[in-house]
Design an enzyme around this catalytic site. Structure first.
Site, PDB file in Angstrom:
ATOM      1  N   SER A   1       9.433   1.879   2.253  1.00 13.85           N
ATOM      2  CA  SER A   1       7.981   1.797   2.394  1.00 13.85           C
ATOM      3  C   SER A   1       7.266   1.373   1.120  1.00 13.85           C
ATOM      4  O   SER A   1       6.121   0.919   1.182  1.00 13.85           O
ATOM      5  CB  SER A   1       7.425   3.152   2.847  1.00 13.85           C
ATOM      6  OG  SER A   1       7.831   4.184   1.963  1.00 13.85           O
TER       7      SER A   1
ATOM      8  N   ASP B   1      -1.002   8.354  -1.242  1.00 12.48           N
ATOM      9  CA  ASP B   1      -0.863   9.359  -0.191  1.00 12.48           C
ATOM     10  C   ASP B   1       0.208  10.363  -0.611  1.00 12.48           C
ATOM     11  O   ASP B   1       0.522  10.483  -1.790  1.00 12.48           O
ATOM     12  CB  ASP B   1      -0.562   8.710   1.170  1.00 12.48           C
ATOM     13  CG  ASP B   1       0.764   7.949   1.199  1.00 12.48           C
ATOM     14  OD1 ASP B   1       1.579   8.098   0.261  1.00 12.48           O
ATOM     15  OD2 ASP B   1       0.994   7.190   2.160  1.00 12.48           O
TER      16      ASP B   1
ATOM     17  N   HIS C   1       3.464   7.839  -1.624  1.00 12.88           N
ATOM     18  CA  HIS C   1       3.439   6.483  -2.165  1.00 12.88           C
ATOM     19  C   HIS C   1       2.468   6.303  -3.328  1.00 12.88           C
ATOM     20  O   HIS C   1       1.403   6.918  -3.352  1.00 12.88           O
ATOM     21  CB  HIS C   1       3.091   5.499  -1.051  1.00 12.88           C
ATOM     22  CG  HIS C   1       4.003   5.599   0.117  1.00 12.88           C
ATOM     23  ND1 HIS C   1       3.677   6.305   1.261  1.00 12.88           N
ATOM     24  CD2 HIS C   1       5.260   5.119   0.308  1.00 12.88           C
ATOM     25  CE1 HIS C   1       4.687   6.240   2.114  1.00 12.88           C
ATOM     26  NE2 HIS C   1       5.656   5.530   1.554  1.00 12.88           N
TER      27      HIS C   1
END
Length: 382
Positions: free
Chosen positions: A42, A343, A346
């Site tokens: 991600s 977040d 990340h």
């Protein structure tokens, strides 16, 4: 424009029926490499997971993701308030941003034109080095599948412009790989549940050794297969301090890092260094640069870089902003450039920018044996 770039683009324009490739000579000349191919999780995903089926697939397809993305301010599948590390590495290499996601290009019927003139991103949120990690992440494209998709892409490229042109293109292109964090999250979760069967049975040291063995074996297989498919320049981002992300910190009563997780990650990074050195010694023409994500986090002072928070999520809720996901209605910090984390897991856009800058042409302590810039400029044998 060099003779090869001109020849390749001419072939692409003639052969790719129904495609409109608009790429100026000046734009090509600014590039340090002809294309970039991205593999990972991600931190590098630019939209693949948005096209995967299943309710549990992790997606960054809702506000406030992308809120600071130049030109749109909308979610694109990046797990960031704006650009991610892949985007900033691509910018340093002379591209506008990361190549588009494989599944986005497939949906637009533009995979091969992009693969030939710019590159493709196969990165998928939740992906791991181990296929088994997918079960803990809700569904994704694990590293092994990303490599298989690249193999299929390469075959289609050869069908369009020929094996020789593709071999030349790939040997000069930049292969960015950043994966492994999810494997450590999954391993820690399994250990907390007392489920050692996922990685081996025996003493704790046996279980950890089996885990490392599987990681190294799978990583070696992926790099070796990419090499066989024509890759020569590998920019590798190692595993950072996974025990310091807000989602892990919030589980600690003190809000501190999970030192045991960080130690596991650091030890793996040592194995990764040895693995790549060994592969380079026996695979002619393989060149690599390891970006020390762990070292960059450990040896830089976030406050000195202008961050006011290094332990909390900008977008989320609850303690450390890490008890809720970043979704519409979540708490949102006022100055997103001053938060290290966007977040629960990340980095923020600014954090990604600073790390990519360090990997590309920063202090020598953050890349080895050469920098990303030196890797891009390196002449290798096919």
């Amino acid at each position: 424009m060099g003779w090869y770039d001109g020849l390749l683009l001419m072939k692409a324009l003639v052969v790719l029926t129904g495609s409109m490739l608009v790429l100026s000579a000046a734009a090509v000349e600014r590039r340090r490499v002809p294309a970039m191919y991205v593999f990972g999780d991600s931190t590098l995903d630019v939209g693949n997971n948005n096209h995967l089926q299943g309710k549990q697939v992790p997606r960054a397809n809702k506000p406030y993701y992308g809120i600071d993305l130049p030109g749109s301010g909308k979610p694109t599948g990046r797990f960031s308030n704006g650009y991610n590390v892949a985007d900033f590495v691509a910018k340093h290499l002379g591209f506008e941003k990361s190549p588009l996601a494989y599944l986005v290009l497939k949906a637009r019927n533009y995979l091969i034109p992009s693969a030939i003139t710019r590159g493709v991103s196969y990165a998928s949120a939740g992906a791991g080095i181990l296929d088994s990690t997918v079960r803990n992440a809700g569904g994704n494209l694990p590293l092994s599948q990303q490599v298989r998709l690249f193999a299929a892409t390469r075959a289609a490229m050869e069908a369009k412009v020929g094996a020789r042109a593709v071999a030349e293109l790939l040997s000069r292109s930049f292969f960015l790989v950043g994966v492994g964090s999810n494997d450590f999250f999954a391993f820690a979760t399994a250990q907390a549940k007392g489920n050692s069967t996922a990685v081996g049975v025996g003493t704790q040291s046996d279980v950890v050794a089996a885990f490392y063995g599987s990681l190294v074996s799978n990583y070696a297989a992926a790099i070796t297969e990419l090499y066989k498919l024509g890759a020569r320049k590998f920019g590798i981002i190692n595993v950072g301090p996974v025990g310091c992300v807000p989602a892990v910190r919030v589980l600690n009563a003190t809000g501190g890092c999970a030192d045991a997780m960080n130690q596991l990650a650091a030890a793996f990074d040592g194995f990764l260094d040895s693995l790549l050195a060994g592969l380079a010694a026996r695979l002619p023409g393989l060149a690599y640069s390891v970006a020390d994500s762990f070292g960059f986090a450990a040896r830089t002072d976030p406050l000195a870089l202008g961050f006011v928070s290094q332990d909390s999520a900008c977008c989320g809720g609850g303690s450390l902003g890490a008890e809720k996901d970043c979704l519409p209605g979540a708490q949102l910090c006022a100055d997103r450039d001053r938060f290290l984390f966007w977040d629960r897991v990340h980095p923020s856009q600014r954090a990604a920018m600073l790390s990519a800058q360090a990997y590309y042409d920063g202090p020598k302590e953050f890349t080895a044996p050469i920098s990303f810039k030196q890797l891009a400029d390196k002449i290798v044998i096919k």
